[in-house]
Scaffold this motif. Structure first.
Motif, PDB file in Angstrom:
ATOM      1  N   CYS A 139       0.834  -1.204   0.000  1.00  0.00           N
ATOM      2  CA  CYS A 139       0.000   0.000   0.000  1.00  0.00           C
ATOM      3  C   CYS A 139       0.867   1.251   0.000  1.00  0.00           C
ATOM      4  O   CYS A 139       1.858   1.336   0.721  1.00  0.00           O
TER       5      CYS A 139
ATOM      6  N   CYS B 115      -0.051   2.783   3.958  1.00  0.00           N
ATOM      7  CA  CYS B 115       0.262   2.068   5.209  1.00  0.00           C
ATOM      8  C   CYS B 115       1.311   0.984   5.032  1.00  0.00           C
ATOM      9  O   CYS B 115       1.760   0.390   6.020  1.00  0.00           O
TER      10      CYS B 115
ATOM     11  N   CYS C  50      -6.770  -1.012  -0.433  1.00  0.00           N
ATOM     12  CA  CYS C  50      -6.037  -1.555   0.715  1.00  0.00           C
ATOM     13  C   CYS C  50      -7.034  -2.040   1.776  1.00  0.00           C
ATOM     14  O   CYS C  50      -7.936  -1.311   2.170  1.00  0.00           O
TER      15      CYS C  50
ATOM     16  N   CYS D  34      -5.769   0.158   5.475  1.00  0.00           N
ATOM     17  CA  CYS D  34      -6.099   1.576   5.703  1.00  0.00           C
ATOM     18  C   CYS D  34      -7.256   2.040   4.827  1.00  0.00           C
ATOM     19  O   CYS D  34      -7.781   3.130   5.034  1.00  0.00           O
TER      20      CYS D  34
END
Ligand SMILES: [Zn+2]
Length: 375
Positions: free
Chosen positions: A6, A9, A48, A51
């Motif tokens: 990601c 994150c 994702c 997050c």
């Protein structure tokens, strides 16, 4: 099995939620005489699981977009936004401002200078940090947000403006996905990213730009929490399931139905001997025209106000970009408008289209029942 991390994150759990197949780089307009074929690259959105940030899966291209003409709609919205932020008491009477701009233009610095805010020296701290469609252009979202946070003086406000993911889902704006735009923010995902950077959303404003744009004000986490408007945006995101891959299924389904509706309509118009021209050589027109397999026999030209694009052609097609004078010369029956926000200003700027009996057609809503009845 390849692993993807990601952009915010750095975790790996997530899913592809939108796949537009192989697409040309929408930011590279070849010369009109360049026969192609243009190189193509996968164009995919990944969500994702950790997050919740919706993001561009891979970006092999180098941004080379010719600078577009700044639309009156964008300028007008910027003025309204600055006014709203000032009314909320979030602009200091004097202070330092820094701006992370978009490569597509739209600086607020001039307006903020008029309110006593002076630009900061490069890299210095600021009381107001403006990011108007800037962050989405950063491949490393975590680093980009950390950099902005590091420049915030005590008590500073970060103003982040973004085209809301909730809008993209609700209005099925699948062609908002493009190379060079790395993040598609929900308020929910952004709140999580802000928390990681030690920041907290405070308040927000909504604008109709692009069908639904949000301006979010954030401060350091210790300086206050979210107000009712932020909570309402988070609530809407929760109800729209912006973190659930299933919520993107309609977006994917809409890709072919929208492109096929456009193709069928262009073929019908050509068969009936009615000429169609395009207007607005925007990035979102690129994937739409490519998926519709449009060429200059169906759409002889796309007019655009930006001289930097004249003499070029739409990526992945042989359709040339023409100066707006083409509208007066060719008197098309329909002008296919690729940027609906421009409707009011193009009607004002080119009244000849309608006075010659032509009409403006919103390319984004071509799949809708309204236009099918109309045709
Ligand atoms: Zn993430």
């Amino acid at each position: 099995m390849d692993t993807y991390e990601c952009r915010a994150c750095h975790r790996s759990a997530g899913r592809l939620v939108l796949d537009l197949g192989e697409q040309p780089a929408c930011d590279y307009f070849p010369a009109a005489g360049d026969p192609g074929p243009d190189p193509v690259y996968p164009l995919q959105m990944w969500l994702c699981s950790s997050c919740g940030l919706a993001q561009l899966r891979a970006d092999p291209t180098v941004p080379e977009e010719p600078r577009g003409a700044e639309s009156a709609a964008l300028v007008e919205q910027a003025a309204q936004a600055v006014e709203q932020v000032a009314l909320a008491g979030l602009l200091p009477a004097r202070g330092v401002v820094t701006e992370y701009g978009s490569p597509h233009g739209g600086s607020w610095l001039g307006m903020l200078a008029g309110r006593g805010l002076v630009p900061s020296p490069d890299g210095g701290q600021a009381d107001v940090i403006v990011d108007c469609f800037g962050l989405m252009h950063a491949a490393d979202q975590r680093a980009a947000l950390a950099e902005r946070a590091a420049r915030m003086a005590p008590g500073a406000v970060l103003l982040l403006q973004y085209h809301a993911l909730g809008t993209i889902l609700r209005q099925r704006q699948w062609n908002a996905l493009r190379h060079g735009h790395f993040a598609y923010f929900s308020t929910a995902a952004l709140a999580s990213m802000l928390a990681d950077a030690g920041l907290s959303p405070r308040t927000a404003w909504r604008f109709s730009l692009y069908g639904g744009t949000v301006l979010l004000a954030a401060t350091r986490a210790g300086e206050g929490g979210p107000d009712a408007e932020v909570l309402s945006l988070l609530d809407e995101d929760a109800r729209a399931d912006v973190r659930d891959p299933e919520a993107f299924a309609d977006l994917q389904r809409c890709v072919d139905s929208h492109a096929n509706s456009l193709r069928d309509w262009l073929i019908r118009e050509r068969s009936a001997g009615r000429e169609v021209l395009g207007y607005g050589a925007a990035s979102r027109a690129v994937a739409l025209l490519c998926r519709a397999r449009a060429d200059r026999t169906l759409l002889p030209a796309v007019a655009d106000a930006s001289p930097a694009k004249h003499g070029l052609r739409m990526p992945g097609t042989d359709i040339p970009v023409a100066p707006p004078a083409a509208l007066a010369e060719r008197r098309p029956t329909s002008v296919l408008l690729f940027v609906p926000d421009l409707l009011a200003e193009v009607r004002r700027a080119y009244p000849g289209v309608e006075s010659a009996g032509g009409r403006w057609v919103d390319a984004e809503s071509l799949g809708s029942a309204r236009l099918q009845q109309d045709a």
